[in-house]
Design a protein around this motif. Structure first.
Motif, mmCIF file in Angstrom:
data_model
loop_
_atom_site.group_PDB
_atom_site.id
_atom_site.type_symbol
_atom_site.label_atom_id
_atom_site.label_comp_id
_atom_site.label_asym_id
_atom_site.label_seq_id
_atom_site.Cartn_x
_atom_site.Cartn_y
_atom_site.Cartn_z
ATOM 1 N N LEU A 1 0.957 -1.284 0.250
ATOM 2 C CA LEU A 1 0.121 0.217 -0.240
ATOM 3 C C LEU A 1 1.042 1.048 0.271
ATOM 4 N N PHE A 2 1.891 1.073 -0.277
ATOM 5 C CA PHE A 2 3.273 2.668 -0.193
ATOM 6 C C PHE A 2 2.296 3.427 -1.695
ATOM 7 N N GLY A 3 2.572 4.517 -0.902
ATOM 8 C CA GLY A 3 1.990 5.342 -2.107
ATOM 9 C C GLY A 3 0.426 6.102 -1.618
ATOM 10 N N GLN A 4 -0.131 4.620 -0.912
ATOM 11 C CA GLN A 4 -1.871 5.364 -0.433
ATOM 12 C C GLN A 4 -2.288 6.162 0.374
ATOM 13 N N GLN A 5 -2.888 7.255 0.448
ATOM 14 C CA GLN A 5 -2.996 7.992 1.642
ATOM 15 C C GLN A 5 -4.395 8.139 2.076
ATOM 16 N N ILE A 6 -4.547 7.725 2.845
ATOM 17 C CA ILE A 6 -5.671 7.584 3.385
ATOM 18 C C ILE A 6 -6.613 8.000 4.309
ATOM 19 N N LEU A 7 -7.443 8.331 3.975
ATOM 20 C CA LEU A 7 -8.401 9.311 5.428
ATOM 21 C C LEU A 7 -10.000 8.211 5.492
ATOM 22 N N LEU A 8 -8.796 7.817 6.505
ATOM 23 C CA LEU A 8 -10.105 7.085 7.333
ATOM 24 C C LEU A 8 -11.434 7.438 8.672
ATOM 25 N N ALA A 9 -12.496 7.680 8.162
ATOM 26 C CA ALA A 9 -13.866 8.001 8.871
ATOM 27 C C ALA A 9 -13.434 6.870 9.823
ATOM 28 N N ARG A 10 -14.176 7.412 11.226
ATOM 29 C CA ARG A 10 -14.861 6.532 12.514
ATOM 30 C C ARG A 10 -16.047 7.325 12.326
ATOM 31 N N LYS B 1 1.360 -2.101 6.219
ATOM 32 C CA LYS B 1 1.262 -2.219 4.598
ATOM 33 C C LYS B 1 1.301 -0.926 3.868
ATOM 34 N N GLY B 2 2.658 0.054 4.727
ATOM 35 C CA GLY B 2 2.664 0.898 3.919
ATOM 36 C C GLY B 2 1.826 2.301 3.869
ATOM 37 N N ALA B 3 0.275 2.408 3.905
ATOM 38 C CA ALA B 3 -0.155 3.268 3.972
ATOM 39 C C ALA B 3 0.386 4.912 4.578
ATOM 40 N N ASP B 4 0.015 5.901 4.820
ATOM 41 C CA ASP B 4 -0.061 6.714 5.312
ATOM 42 C C ASP B 4 -1.968 6.950 5.740
ATOM 43 N N VAL B 5 -1.717 7.215 6.840
ATOM 44 C CA VAL B 5 -3.804 7.214 7.327
ATOM 45 C C VAL B 5 -4.301 8.316 8.373
ATOM 46 N N ILE B 6 -5.028 8.889 7.944
ATOM 47 C CA ILE B 6 -5.688 10.060 8.799
ATOM 48 C C ILE B 6 -6.856 9.669 9.315
ATOM 49 N N GLU B 7 -6.625 9.897 10.367
ATOM 50 C CA GLU B 7 -8.261 9.166 10.961
ATOM 51 C C GLU B 7 -9.001 10.719 11.792
ATOM 52 N N PHE B 8 -10.791 10.628 11.347
ATOM 53 C CA PHE B 8 -11.188 11.044 12.039
ATOM 54 C C PHE B 8 -12.204 10.474 12.177
#
Length: 489
Positions: free
Chosen positions: A252-261, A276-283
């Motif tokens: 998942l390199f290169g994935q910049q994920i916005l994760l809603a909770r 797995k290689g992603a950046d994750v922004i939780e909000f």
């Protein structure tokens, strides 16, 4: 209250796991944290619920807080008796101005400690697959600032000594002066064919690498529109990258994920995605506060025949409350049931046995334990489980301290994927989209919107969204689900 203490802490270059143990412990006990732009926001999750978070980041064109203001704030908070953490990207002593801050504290007899961190001049090359020294390529290494306090902003250094005497050179934040750097190294003896790599956002999934030589790298960087933050590495050692690069091979390199909770009770999958290689922004960020055990429940807790835990948080807080109320767990005779597999594990870790709620019998009085719930949720429990008592052992709310952190993270990222794990998460996204300036992301053709179950998909469709796809059972991860995520890049 006496004078407090200040910890000047290196947060590492970006990957949140690269901070030291001592750095994490300082964050945990802080009353106030002043943090920079390049600090991974996930590190702030170690902070206490009542810790004050102050953003003092710097951009090339503007500063949220000037250095004098930062120094003054450190002093004021420490003199007021607080434990203060100054959280700085990389290592605080490598172009981090920690010396200036420490001198100010020393002038006022404020107690302080300096906690080293991993510097980006070493970490970014390693995440690009390049060691800064190697027996076959480089036995010397230098870290150099690419801008200084000179009138023209050009680094005033010993170019001849650097060009002729050092085999690997890391320039920090050197994009605006890259042409000046290359010209001076060539003029002072470096071959125009010396390999160069520019690494932007090193150790993040958004990491970008541009390779060239001293004679070609300037134009290549312009063509790729590379900006700071970046490390420029010069030397023959760059040639090792093709064989030893590893970070960019993560699925998942290169994935910049916005994760809603949708709620605090939803299990976060951020750690799996990051692994797995992603950046994750939780909000949004959720705050959980323990509640006192209801008097009626406290009096009857040892007499219930069945206890059902709605969440893992319910397990944690229930047993905390038993201890606080001096109730011996051996006197609790109920059979224990859980809605979530993680809750069963949490109970087993306490030396007790629990079963899935699917296996719960109907014999005897029932106590359901969870967070604070609304009346309509109570009605659903009545319908499903019949007569029961309900113990609200914690309550959740959105932690507004993280608003600035989230907004800044979104500004720095180029979101590739929006993950909506539940129907509640979709509702939350739509409710908060404008507040976090996310409305434009929903219809961006370059952003994949992934729903993780049918309910989320249906709710998203109801709002007029057009989810890219629905992936069920993405957590825990299977190789198939990772492949699906990777294909959305």
């Amino acid at each position: 209250m006496g004078i407090g203490k200040v910890y000047l802490v290196g947060a590492g270059p970006g990957d949140s796991e690269l901070i030291t143990v001592k750095g994490v412990e300082a964050i945990k006990k802080a009353d106030v944290i002043l943090y920079d732009r390049l600090v991974n926001p996930r590190l702030l999750e170690y902070a206490k619920a009542n810790c004050e978070l102050i953003y003092c980041g710097k951009l090339p064109t503007r500063h949220f807080m000037k250095q004098d203001e930062i120094n003054q704030t450190l002093l004021e908070k420490a003199l007021a008796g607080f434990t203060v953490v100054r959280l700085k990207g990389g290592d605080p002593s490598v172009f981090g101005r920690v010396g200036e801050e420490a001198e100010v504290l020393a002038d006022y007899n404020v107690n302080f400690e300096i906690v080293p961190g991993i510097t980006s001049g070493i970490a970014a090359p390693l995440y690009a697959g390049i060691p800064v020294t190697h027996r076959d390529y480089a036995g010397s290494f230098a870290m150099v600032t690419a801008h200084d306090k000179s009138k023209n902003g050009k680094p005033d250094i010993d170019w001849e000594g650097l060009a002729r005497g050092v085999q690997t050179i890391a320039f920090y934040m050197g994009i605006s002066n890259l042409e000046h750097i290359c010209d001076n190294l060539i003029l002072n003896g470096k071959s125009p064919n010396t390999p160069v790599i520019v690494i932007r956002w090193g150790t993040w999934s958004r990491q970008q690498c541009v390779e060239g030589t001293l004679s070609s790298i300037v134009q290549k960087v312009r063509d790729e529109n590379i900006e700071n933050p970046a490390i420029t590495l010069v030397g023959d050692i760059v040639a090792t990258r093709e064989k030893t690069k590893w970070f960019e091979k993560k699925p998942l390199f290169g994935q910049q994920i916005l994760l809603a909770r949708g709620s605090a009770d939803e299990k976060s999958m951020a750690a799996d995605l990051i692994d797995k290689g992603a950046d994750v922004i939780e909000f949004p960020k959720w705050e959980i506060k323990e509640k006192a055990l209801d008097r009626a429940v406290k009096q009857k807790v040892t007499s219930y025949r069945r206890i059902l835990f709605k969440t893992t948080e319910a397990v944690t807080h229930f047993f905390n409350l038993l201890r606080k109320n001096k109730i011996d767990i051996r006197h609790v005779q109920a059979k224990l049931y859980c809605l979530q597999p993680s809750s069963i594990i949490a109970i087993e870790n306490k030396g007790l046995i629990a079963q899935s709620a699917d296996n719960m019998d109907t014999d005897g009085s029932l106590l359901i334990i969870g967070g604070k719930i609304k009346n309509e949720q109570r009605w659903k429990l009545d319908y499903k489980y019949g007569v029961h008592d309900y113990a609200s052992v914690y309550e959740t709310s959105i932690d507004e301290r993280f608003d600035m952190v989230i907004k800044r993270s979104i500004d720095d990222a180029a979101i590739t994927t929006i993950l909506l794990p539940s129907s509640d998460a979709v509702h939350m996204y739509m409710k908060k989209a404008e507040h976090y300036e996310l409305s434009s992301h929903l219809n961006d053709p370059l952003i994949s919107v992934i729903c993780l179950n049918k309910q989320a998909f249906q709710t998203a469709t109801m709002y007029g969204l057009k989810p890219t796809l629905m992936v069920e059972n993405i957590n825990p991860f299977t190789q198939a689900s990772v492949n699906v995520m990777a294909k959305t890049q």
